[in-house]
Design a protein around this motif. Structure first.
Motif: not given
Length: 207
Positions: A163-165, A170-171, A178-179
Motif C-alpha cells: 500500500s502507499e502508506a 517498508i525500507l 502489513t506484509t
C-alpha cells in the motif's frame, strides 16, 4: 517500547527455530535411529543444511547492516556481468520453491559497476520477497538498461503489492508493515531486514 517487544519476539523466533531443528537432527543422528534408514537420514541432513544456511544468512545480514550503518563496510566495486549472477539465482530459486515461478529476463547491459557479491545478495533478496509475497504462482521480470550515469536494474513481480502508506516505511529496519498480516495467510515469514539490507547496499553503491 511497544514496537521493540514484537521485534524481539520475531528475532528470537527467527534464531531459535533453525537452531532447534539443527539440534534435533543432531540428536537423531547421535541416537543411531536413522542408521538403517538412509533415505530418511539424507532427508534430515538436507533439512539441517537448509536451516544452517538460513541461520548463517540471517546473522550475516544483521552484521552487514550494522557495518553499513556505521560506515565500516566498503563495497568492492568493479565491472561485473549481471547475466551469470542472475542466471545462477533464477536456477537456484526455481529448484527450491514449491510454487510455479516464471522468470522473464531482459538485460540490455553487459556490465555494471558494482560489488559482485553484494549485487547478487540484493537481487536474491528481491527475488525471495517476490516469491514470498505472491499468490499460487509468480512471474518475475528482471531487466536492465543504461542511463547517463547508472546501470538501472529492475526486479518486478505480480505479487500482492504494498500500500502507499506502507511504501513510506517498508525500507526501514524491522518494518514489515502489513506484509506481516499477509504472511499469516501465505506462510511467509521474516521481520523486516531484507528490504532494509537492499536499501543499505544500494546506498553504499551510491545508487
Amino acid at each position: 517500547m511497544n514496537k521493540i517487544s514484537p521485534i524481539c519476539e520475531d528475532f528470537s523466533y527467527a534464531m531459535v527455530q533453525p537452531l532447534s531443528t539443527i539440534m534435533m537432527v543432531q540428536d537423531m543422528f547421535k541416537s543411531g535411529i536413522l542408521d538403517t534408514k538412509p533415505e530418511i537420514k539424507n532427508k534430515y541432513m538436507s533439512i539441517a543444511k537448509r536451516e544452517t544456511e538460513h541461520l548463517f544468512t540471517l546473522i550475516n545480514k544483521i552484521v552487514t547492516i550494522s557495518k553499513l550503518e556505521n560506515y565500516k563496510l566498503e563495497m568492492n566495486r568493479t565491472e561485473v556481468e549481471p547475466t551469470p549472477i542472475i542466471e545462477k539465482l533464477t536456477e537456484k530459486f526455481k529448484s527450491n520453491v514449491q510454487k510455479p515461478v516464471n522468470f522473464i529476463i531482459s538485460l540490455q547491459t553487459k556490465t555494471a559497476y558494482a560489488d559482485n557479491d553484494y549485487l547478487g545478495k540484493v537481487i536474491s533478496n528481491l527475488i525471495d520477497n517476490a516469491i514470498k509475497y505472491s499468490k499460487e504462482s509468480v512471474e518475475i521480470n528482471i531487466t536492465s538498461e543504461e542511463s547517463e550515469y547508472y546501470t538501472i536494474l529492475k526486479v518486478r513481480d505480480n505479487g500482492l503489492g504494498i500500500s502507499e502508506a506502507d511504501q513510506k516505511v517498508i525500507l526501514q529496519k524491522y518494518e514489515r508493515a502489513t506484509t506481516a498480516k499477509r504472511s499469516c495467510k501465505n506462510g511467509a515469514s521474516g521481520f523486516g531486514l531484507g528490504l532494509n539490507f537492499v536499501d543499505q547496499v544500494i546506498k553504499a553503491h551510491e545508487g
